[in-house]
Scaffold this motif. Structure first.
Motif, mmCIF file in Angstrom:
data_model
loop_
_atom_site.group_PDB
_atom_site.id
_atom_site.type_symbol
_atom_site.label_atom_id
_atom_site.label_comp_id
_atom_site.label_asym_id
_atom_site.label_seq_id
_atom_site.Cartn_x
_atom_site.Cartn_y
_atom_site.Cartn_z
ATOM 1 N N ARG A 32 0.855 -1.179 0.000
ATOM 2 C CA ARG A 32 0.000 0.000 0.000
ATOM 3 C C ARG A 32 0.894 1.233 0.000
ATOM 4 O O ARG A 32 1.841 1.323 0.778
ATOM 5 C CB ARG A 32 -0.900 0.028 1.237
ATOM 6 C CG ARG A 32 -1.842 1.244 1.254
ATOM 7 C CD ARG A 32 -2.658 1.302 2.531
ATOM 8 N NE ARG A 32 -1.806 1.450 3.699
ATOM 9 C CZ ARG A 32 -2.083 0.943 4.897
ATOM 10 N NH1 ARG A 32 -3.165 0.227 5.078
ATOM 11 N NH2 ARG A 32 -1.249 1.120 5.903
ATOM 12 N N SER A 74 1.361 4.403 1.267
ATOM 13 C CA SER A 74 0.985 5.350 2.313
ATOM 14 C C SER A 74 2.236 5.707 3.099
ATOM 15 O O SER A 74 3.071 4.842 3.365
ATOM 16 C CB SER A 74 -0.072 4.747 3.241
ATOM 17 O OG SER A 74 0.351 3.499 3.762
ATOM 18 N N THR A 107 2.085 -0.877 7.818
ATOM 19 C CA THR A 107 2.220 -0.713 6.374
ATOM 20 C C THR A 107 2.706 -2.005 5.721
ATOM 21 O O THR A 107 2.321 -2.341 4.606
ATOM 22 C CB THR A 107 3.212 0.422 6.056
ATOM 23 O OG1 THR A 107 2.713 1.633 6.609
ATOM 24 C CG2 THR A 107 3.394 0.592 4.564
ATOM 25 N N ALA A 138 -0.145 -4.359 4.748
ATOM 26 C CA ALA A 138 -1.173 -3.895 3.819
ATOM 27 C C ALA A 138 -0.709 -4.088 2.371
ATOM 28 O O ALA A 138 0.464 -3.897 2.054
ATOM 29 C CB ALA A 138 -1.484 -2.432 4.079
ATOM 30 N N GLY A 153 -2.239 -4.263 -2.085
ATOM 31 C CA GLY A 153 -3.308 -4.055 -3.050
ATOM 32 C C GLY A 153 -2.740 -3.859 -4.437
ATOM 33 O O GLY A 153 -1.641 -4.313 -4.738
ATOM 34 N N TRP A 206 -7.086 -1.662 -1.996
ATOM 35 C CA TRP A 206 -6.134 -2.314 -1.092
ATOM 36 C C TRP A 206 -6.835 -2.860 0.144
ATOM 37 O O TRP A 206 -7.980 -2.513 0.432
ATOM 38 C CB TRP A 206 -5.003 -1.385 -0.676
ATOM 39 C CG TRP A 206 -5.363 -0.027 -0.135
ATOM 40 C CD1 TRP A 206 -5.283 1.160 -0.797
ATOM 41 C CD2 TRP A 206 -5.828 0.304 1.199
ATOM 42 N NE1 TRP A 206 -5.674 2.205 0.019
ATOM 43 C CE2 TRP A 206 -6.010 1.706 1.248
ATOM 44 C CE3 TRP A 206 -6.116 -0.446 2.340
ATOM 45 C CZ2 TRP A 206 -6.464 2.360 2.399
ATOM 46 C CZ3 TRP A 206 -6.573 0.202 3.483
ATOM 47 C CH2 TRP A 206 -6.733 1.590 3.509
ATOM 48 N N ASP A 229 -5.988 -4.051 4.406
ATOM 49 C CA ASP A 229 -5.104 -3.919 5.561
ATOM 50 C C ASP A 229 -5.592 -4.919 6.601
ATOM 51 O O ASP A 229 -6.483 -4.624 7.395
ATOM 52 C CB ASP A 229 -5.195 -2.485 6.095
ATOM 53 C CG ASP A 229 -4.205 -2.204 7.210
ATOM 54 O OD1 ASP A 229 -3.855 -3.148 7.934
ATOM 55 O OD2 ASP A 229 -3.799 -1.039 7.361
ATOM 56 N N THR A 237 -6.201 7.610 0.436
ATOM 57 C CA THR A 237 -5.659 6.527 1.259
ATOM 58 C C THR A 237 -5.218 7.052 2.619
ATOM 59 O O THR A 237 -5.547 6.479 3.670
ATOM 60 C CB THR A 237 -4.487 5.849 0.546
ATOM 61 O OG1 THR A 237 -4.977 5.074 -0.559
ATOM 62 C CG2 THR A 237 -3.721 4.908 1.482
#
Length: 485
Positions: free
Chosen positions: A406, A408, A430, A433, A435, A445, A447, A474
Motif C-alpha cells: 500500500r 501510504s 504498512t 497492507a 493491493g 487495497w 489492511d 488513502t
C-alpha cells in the motif's frame, strides 16, 4: 449464506459510520478540483461491513457516479485476477511453485519451462516485455491468438537488470495468469471468475474482464468521450468507431491552478507531506536556504514524487512493458477494447465490487462464513517476495503474489502502538497492507491488521504518475479509521 448483488446493495448502508462517510464525501468533492463534471467513487469496508461510501461527478453524460458504477480501472484489475488464482491454489488446483508448463504445456517454449506462478506473480519471471511479441492493436483484442503468442514468447532481461529486483509485467501478466486459469478450470476466464470468485462474493454483475454487450453502455467514460455515447446504441463498425475516437489518447499535463493548490493545503495529509518533502531535501543534501524556499507550497508533481520518484524511471523498461512494438496507443475506452479480454489492463469493476474482494482478503480469505482462501495460502500470498527497486515502476513495490505494498507514508503511531500492545508484534502496519493500483490512479487495497479495505475509481483524465488523489484518499481513510480506535 451467499448474498446476491441486490442484497449486498441493500445491506451496504446498515453499518455506515456517519462521521467517516461525511468527511470522505467532502474530501472526494474537494478532490474533483478543476475536472468537473468528471468524478469518481470510493468504498471502505471494515470487519466485513461497509462503513463509508462516497461519490461525486458524472460517470457518463447520462449517469452520475455511485459506488455501483462500472469503471475501467486498468491494472487495478490485476488484483482481481491474482485473487482468483489464490482461490484456485487454496482449492489445490494450482501450486505457486509448480512450473506453469505443467498446467499449460505450450508455455514451456523458449526457455520458460521452469517459470512458476510465484515467479510471474512477484514479477521476477522476465516475461514483462510486450515488445518481444509481434502484435498490433487488433491482435491484442483476440484472446485466443494472444494466449498462443504469450505461450511462445521469449523471456527478456530488463535494461540495467543488476539494479532491480523485479520487472513489472504490465500487460503480459494477464495473459499468462488467464491462460493458466483456463487450463486448470476447463472454463473460460469469465466463467472461472464468476464461479470461483464473484458469485461467492455476490458481485457477479459488477466485475469483468471483457464487458458483456448489455453492460457496455453502463461503463464510465472520460469526459472527452461523452459525445460518443449515443453511437454505442447502434451497430457501430470498427471503421466508424475509429472515426469518432478522440485523436488524443494520453492525458494532457497542465499546470496546477490556484484552486488546486489551495485545495491541497487543506488536505489532512498536507502537513505530513511537507515534513516528508523536507526530510527528502535534507537527505538529498540541500542547504537550509534551499529547503526553506520549498516549504510553503507543494504542487501535484512534488506530492506525487513522495510516492513515485520519476527521476528513477527507466524509460526503456517502462515502454517495453507498456507500449506495443508498433507504438500505436490502445484506446481502452473503445467499445471493442472494453469487450475484449486483456486482464492485466482492462479490468472493469465497481468500487463496491473491488472493496468487497479486498474486504475478504482483509479478513484473511473468509467472507460471510465462507473460506475462499485458506490460512496457509493467505500467508503465502500476503508475504513480500521482493523489496528492491522495480525495473518498470519507479519505486520499491514490495511485490507479494499479485499485489504491491500500500502506498501510504503518513502512518498513525497510535495504531502501531495498539498493534504492538495487542499482538506483541512490532511489525509496522504498512508492511501488512497490500493491493493494486491502475494506470489512471485508481486503487484498491486491504489492511488485515485493521480488517480494512478501500477502493477508489474514477474517470479523471490522469495517470498514477501525475495525480495525487489516490494517495490523499488513502492517507485520509487511515487517519479517520485510526481516530475511531
Amino acid at each position: 449464506m451467499i448474498n446476491n448483488d441486490e442484497n449486498n446493495k441493500q445491506d451496504s448502508n446498515k453499518h455506515i459510520n456517519p462521521k467517516i462517510q461525511q468527511r470522505l464525501q467532502q474530501l472526494l468533492t474537494d478532490l474533483q478540483l478543476d475536472d468537473a463534471p468528471a468524478g469518481g467513487a470510493l468504498v471502505v469496508y471494515q470487519a466485513g461491513k461497509c462503513i463509508a461510501q462516497a461519490s461525486v461527478g458524472m460517470a457518463r453524460s447520462d449517469l452520475s457516479w455511485s459506488s455501483n458504477t462500472l469503471s475501467l480501472n486498468f491494472s487495478t484489475g490485476k488484483g482481481i485476477l491474482a485473487t482468483l488464482v489464490h482461490v484456485l491454489v487454496s482449492q489445490k488446483m494450482l501450486n505457486y511453485d509448480t512450473p506453469i508448463a505443467h498446467y499449460w504445456p505450450a508455455f514451456a517454449a523458449q526457455g520458460k519451462a521452469q517459470i512458476t506462478l510465484r515467479n510471474v506473480m512477484s514479477h521476477q519471471a522476465n516475461v514483462f516485455s510486450i515488445q518481444s511479441i509481434e502484435v498490433d492493436n487488433d491482435t491484442v483484442l483476440d484472446w485466443g491468438i494472444m494466449l498462443e503468442k504469450v505461450a511462445a514468447m521469449p523471456t527478456t532481461v530488463p535494461e540495467d537488470a543488476a539494479l532491480y529486483d523485479s520487472a513489472y509485467s504490465a500487460l503480459v501478466y494477464g495473459w499468462v495468469l488467464g491462460g493458466v486459469i483456463e487450463a486448470v478450470t476447463d472454463m473460460s476466464l469469465a466463467e472461472a471468475l464468476r464461479h470461483y470468485l464473484t458469485h461467492p462474493l455476490g458481485i457477479v454483475d459488477s466485475c469483468y474482464f471483457g464487458v458483456p454487450d448489455s453492460k457496455v453502455s453502463k461503463v464510465a467514460r472520460l469526459v472527452k468521450n461523452f459525445d460518443v455515447v449515443a453511437q454505442e446504441g447502434g451497430q457501430e463498425s470498427r471503421q466508424q468507431s475509429a472515426q469518432t475516437r478522440p485523436r488524443r489518447s494520453k492525458p494532457v499535463l497542465r499546470a496546477d491552478s490556484e484552486n488546486t493548490l489551495h485545495t491541497y493545503t487543506s488536505l489532512p495529509s498536507y502537513a505530513c507531506w511537507q515534513k516528508k518533502a523536507i526530510k527528502n531535501q535534507i537527505t538529498a543534501g540541500k542547504t537550509d536556504s534551499e529547503i526553506v524556499d520549498e516549504i510553503p507550497s507543494l504542487d501535484t508533481a512534488k506530492i506525487n514524487r513522495l510516492y513515485f520518484n520519476n527521476s528513477q524511471l527507466n524509460l526503456k523498461n517502462y515502454k517495453s512493458a507498456l507500449v506495443l512494438a508498433n507504438k500505436q496507443p490502445i484506446d481502452y475506452y473503445d467499445k471493442q477494447t472494453l469487450q475484449a479480454i486483456i486482464p492485466a489492463a482492462n479490468g472493469v469493476a465497481s468500487a463496491h465490487a473491488l472493496a468487497t474482494i479486498y474486504a475478504m482478503l482483509a479478513n484473511g480469505g473468509v467472507w460471510q462464513g465462507q473460506t475462499l482462501i485458506d490460512e496457509k495460502t493467505f500467508k503465502q500470498l500476503s508475504t513480500p517476495q521482493v523489496t528492491g527497486m522495480d525495473a518498470v515502476m519507479p519505486a520499491h513495490m514490495d511485490w507479494r503474489l499479485g499485489y504491491h505494498r500500500r502506498f501510504s507514508i503518513c502512518q498513525s503511531d497510535g495504531f502501531n502502538e495498539v498493534i504492538k500492545d495487542t499482538n506483541n508484534n512490532t511489525e509496522n502496519d504498512t508492511e501488512q497492507a497490500f493491493g493494486h493500483m491502475g494506470y489512471n490512479g485508481s486503487v484498491a487495497w486491504c489492511d488485515p491488521a485493521r480488517q480494512l479495505s478501500f477502493a477508489f475509481i474514477h474517470n479523471f483524465d490522469v495517470t498514477m504518475l501525475n495525480d495525487i488523489r489516490q494517495f490523499a484518499l488513502t492517507e485520509a481513510v487511515l487517519a479517520l479509521v485510526d481516530s475511531e480506535i
